[in-house]
Motif scaffolding. Structure first.
Motif, PDB file in Angstrom:
ATOM      1  N   GLY A 301      -2.994   8.147   1.138  1.00 32.97           N
ATOM      2  CA  GLY A 301      -2.708   6.840   0.568  1.00 32.97           C
ATOM      3  C   GLY A 301      -2.504   6.897  -0.939  1.00 32.97           C
ATOM      4  O   GLY A 301      -1.949   7.851  -1.478  1.00 32.97           O
ATOM      5  N   GLN A 302      -2.998   5.853  -1.610  1.00 28.29           N
ATOM      6  CA  GLN A 302      -2.813   5.731  -3.045  1.00 28.29           C
ATOM      7  C   GLN A 302      -3.636   6.773  -3.798  1.00 28.29           C
ATOM      8  O   GLN A 302      -4.845   6.863  -3.656  1.00 28.29           O
ATOM      9  N   ASN A 303      -2.950   7.578  -4.588  1.00 24.69           N
ATOM     10  CA  ASN A 303      -3.638   8.525  -5.451  1.00 24.69           C
ATOM     11  C   ASN A 303      -4.128   7.817  -6.707  1.00 24.69           C
ATOM     12  O   ASN A 303      -3.867   6.628  -6.916  1.00 24.69           O
ATOM     13  N   GLU A 308       2.012   7.487  -7.174  1.00 20.58           N
ATOM     14  CA  GLU A 308       1.767   8.600  -6.254  1.00 20.58           C
ATOM     15  C   GLU A 308       1.032   8.064  -5.030  1.00 20.58           C
ATOM     16  O   GLU A 308      -0.113   7.622  -5.126  1.00 20.58           O
ATOM     17  N   ARG A 309       1.717   8.080  -3.892  1.00 18.13           N
ATOM     18  CA  ARG A 309       1.127   7.549  -2.665  1.00 18.13           C
ATOM     19  C   ARG A 309       1.500   8.472  -1.511  1.00 18.13           C
ATOM     20  O   ARG A 309       2.676   8.687  -1.221  1.00 18.13           O
ATOM     21  N   THR A 311       1.761   8.989   2.208  1.00 14.67           N
ATOM     22  CA  THR A 311       1.886   8.089   3.353  1.00 14.67           C
ATOM     23  C   THR A 311       1.658   8.816   4.676  1.00 14.67           C
ATOM     24  O   THR A 311       1.553  10.040   4.730  1.00 14.67           O
ATOM     25  N   VAL A 348      -0.942  -2.637  -0.249  1.00 11.80           N
ATOM     26  CA  VAL A 348      -0.322  -1.384  -0.670  1.00 11.80           C
ATOM     27  C   VAL A 348      -0.582  -1.147  -2.155  1.00 11.80           C
ATOM     28  O   VAL A 348      -0.461  -2.052  -2.978  1.00 11.80           O
ATOM     29  N   GLY A 349      -0.953   0.096  -2.486  1.00  9.38           N
ATOM     30  CA  GLY A 349      -1.153   0.468  -3.878  1.00  9.38           C
ATOM     31  C   GLY A 349      -2.570   0.283  -4.377  1.00  9.38           C
ATOM     32  O   GLY A 349      -2.875   0.657  -5.508  1.00  9.38           O
ATOM     33  N   ASN A 351      -6.198   1.235  -5.034  1.00  8.57           N
ATOM     34  CA  ASN A 351      -6.958   2.486  -5.112  1.00  8.57           C
ATOM     35  C   ASN A 351      -8.424   2.180  -4.853  1.00  8.57           C
ATOM     36  O   ASN A 351      -9.108   1.580  -5.680  1.00  8.57           O
ATOM     37  N   SER A 356      -7.199   3.237   2.179  1.00  9.11           N
ATOM     38  CA  SER A 356      -6.172   4.156   1.679  1.00  9.11           C
ATOM     39  C   SER A 356      -5.162   3.535   0.725  1.00  9.11           C
ATOM     40  O   SER A 356      -4.547   4.255  -0.065  1.00  9.11           O
ATOM     41  N   GLY A 357      -4.906   2.239   0.821  1.00  7.81           N
ATOM     42  CA  GLY A 357      -3.883   1.639  -0.026  1.00  7.81           C
ATOM     43  C   GLY A 357      -2.472   1.893   0.460  1.00  7.81           C
ATOM     44  O   GLY A 357      -1.508   1.781  -0.302  1.00  7.81           O
ATOM     45  N   THR A 358      -2.330   2.250   1.758  1.00 12.54           N
ATOM     46  CA  THR A 358      -1.007   2.431   2.349  1.00 12.54           C
ATOM     47  C   THR A 358      -1.064   1.902   3.778  1.00 12.54           C
ATOM     48  O   THR A 358      -2.139   1.910   4.399  1.00 12.54           O
TER      49      THR A 358
END
Length: 525
Positions: A301-303, A308-309, A311, A348-349, A351, A356-358
């Motif tokens: 997911g979101q780094n 930087e993600r 998926t 999404v996005g 952190n 995960s943010g994805t």
């Protein structure tokens, strides 16, 4: 491990000399001249190396081991198959206890006994193993103080590691060296020496200890400080299972938006570097075998870096890459995060430590990587244990390094059973001294002195090839003589000056040696 990106390594250049001074050889060369009568056969290093028994081809065994943040609230049920489909799990992180740096703790929060009380950790590890899975404990991480950094006493450091191994009945450990620990040379040496001692102790008890070294990486590969940590392990003759790269937080958004390209480039570069490092220490393996020693850890997911993600599509691509290249290990940070942020619609996005943010299904990353059917204990790759170097001076195929001698570029020497080559002119710089960055040393490690290597013989000439040198004779520039079976040419007119002085003082002597000692660059002498 992530939350914020650390900058690893720097660039540097070696000194450049417009004109290198003529080398001054050590008394070792004199000693070699005296060995002439012994007629000891010279075995070339590469020739001996080529006679090493080839490492047996290994079966492809790729395995998945997700990380779990043990001390993160809420506590993750890594011991439950419904929450963790992997056959092995990496528990992080054991670090130094604040105020008691030789005492291991979980995340600088709980001592080992306290972790049993607060989260029943030993019981959960036992439950994991009853499910047929295995626990791997990770020491270090980005946050807190690495045990090797905090614990200055070597024997106490060994005991600290051993106490964790004994409590959780570990067969494999993970050494996650990040942040300030990367640049602590003293800690690097202590860690390597302690791990080697642990492995020797395990052998005495008829068991073994697998060791994975986890290091940050860039798309271009491991940086110099990370390579220094790897070098310390090989120098200490640690039987290294492999190197696990932290393929995350590269510092900029990838072109095209997908993380898979920089991750694969980082893995490919690291595999080449590992092969080179192994080769330098006498461990010669096929490309496929070296890939079995590579681990790839991604941050799902979101780094920590915006843009930087990683998926679920990247995960599927990485799985194909791993199967194609025979990569030994895949890990992810972390099981705690393997669910999307937001119950109905993905945030999404974001952190977060707990999502995960994805967009993803619950445990989608874990289930994707769990298609790798191997287990950490099932690899058949031969041990990556560097051979014991031969430290007998009589076995050295090149001159022994001497601190009072000068060496020009290309000169080869032996130091403590290892062969080095000068990268540029230097005096008094120990080839065996560990440095943080490779450009800091004027020496390149070529490999160990191996069984079968011998001291060289010098190229004697038949009597009568040149007139024998005489104390009373006068010589002109260009005259050639024999002295103790070796050829010399006069650089200028002289009388009574022994050609032996060409060995002790090549610059000041009126004689030039017509031979080279193995190790000298072409034209040396």
């Amino acid at each position: 491990m992530p939350d914020s990106r650390m900058v690893h390594g720097t660039d540097g250049q070696r000194p450049v000399f417009e004109e290198e001074p003529e080398q001054r050889l050590s008394l070792v060369r004199v000693f070699m001249a005296l060995l002439l009568v012994a007629g000891v056969a010279y075995g070339a290093f590469e020739g001996v190396r080529s006679k090493l028994a080839p490492i047996a081809a290994s079966t492809s065994v790729s395995w998945f081991a997700p990380y779990v943040d043990v001390t993160l609230t809420p506590t993750y049920s890594f011991q439950s198959p419904g929450s963790n489909p992997a056959a092995q799990t990496v528990l992080g992180f054991v670090v130094a206890t604040p105020g008691s740096p030789c005492t291991p703790s979980w995340g600088a929060v709980d001592s080992l006994p306290q972790a049993d009380q607060s989260i029943a950790l030993s019981a959960r590890v036992a439950e994991l193993e009853q499910q047929g899975a295995r626990a791997i404990v990770s020491f270090g991480g980005r946050s807190n103080t690495d045990l090797a950094v905090g614990c200055k006493d070597s024997s106490s450091l060994v005991q600290a590691y051993q106490s964790v191994i004994d409590r959780y009945h570990l067969h494999t450990i993970d050494l996650d060296v990040e942040g300030t620990a990367l640049d602590d040379l003293s800690a690097t040496r202590r860690r390597a020496a302690a791990i080697r001692q642990l492995q020797l102790d395990a052998q005495r008890h008829h068991t073994s200890l697998g060791v994975w070294l986890t290091l940050p990486v860039e798309p271009t590969g491991l940086q110099d400080n990370a390579l220094s940590v790897l070098d310390s392990m090989l120098s200490a003759r640690v039987d290294l299972a492999g190197v696990n790269i932290l393929a995350m937080d590269f510092g900029h958004a990838p072109s095209g938006g997908s993380m898979i390209d920089p991750v694969e480039r980082a893995a490919t570069a690291a595999q080449g570097q590992l092969a080179d490092q192994f080769r330098s220490y006498g461990v010669v393996e096929t490309s496929r075998q070296v890939w079995q020693r590579i681990g790839i850890t991604v941050m799902i997911g979101q780094n920590d870096v915006a843009g930087e993600r990683f998926t679920t599509a990247d995960a599927r691509s990485l799985l194909a890459f791993v199967n194609q290249r025979n990569v030994g290990r895949v890990s992810m940070w972390s099981l705690n995060r393997d669910v999307q942020c937001g119950s109905t619609f993905a945030q999404v996005g974001l952190n977060s430590n707990t999502c995960s943010g994805t967009p993803q299904a619950a445990l989608e990353f874990s289930r994707t990587f769990s298609a790798l059917g191997g287990k950490s204990s099932g690899t058949s790759v031969a041990p990556a244990l560097p051979p014991q170097p031969d430290t007998d001076p009589a076995a050295a195929p090149f001159p022994l390094w001497a601190p009072d001698s000068s060496y020009q570029s290309g000169y080869k020497v032996v130091r403590d059973g290892y062969i080095y080559q000068a990268k540029w002119y230097n005096t008094g710089q120990d080839p065996g001294q560990q440095v943080q960055y490779s450009w800091q040393s004027p020496w390149e490690l070529l490999g160990p002195v191996l069984p079968g290597d011998h001291a060289p013989t010098l190229p004697t000439l038949p009597a009568g090839t040149y007139p024998s040198w005489s104390t009373s004779a006068g010589y002109h520039a260009g005259d050639r003589v024999l002295y103790n079976g070796l050829g010399y040419a006069a650089k200028w007119a002289n009388q009574g000056a022994s050609p032996q002085e060409a060995v002790l003082d090549p610059a000041g002597s009126p004689w030039r040696a017509l031979y080279t000692i193995p190790g000298e660059p072409t034209g040396g002498g």
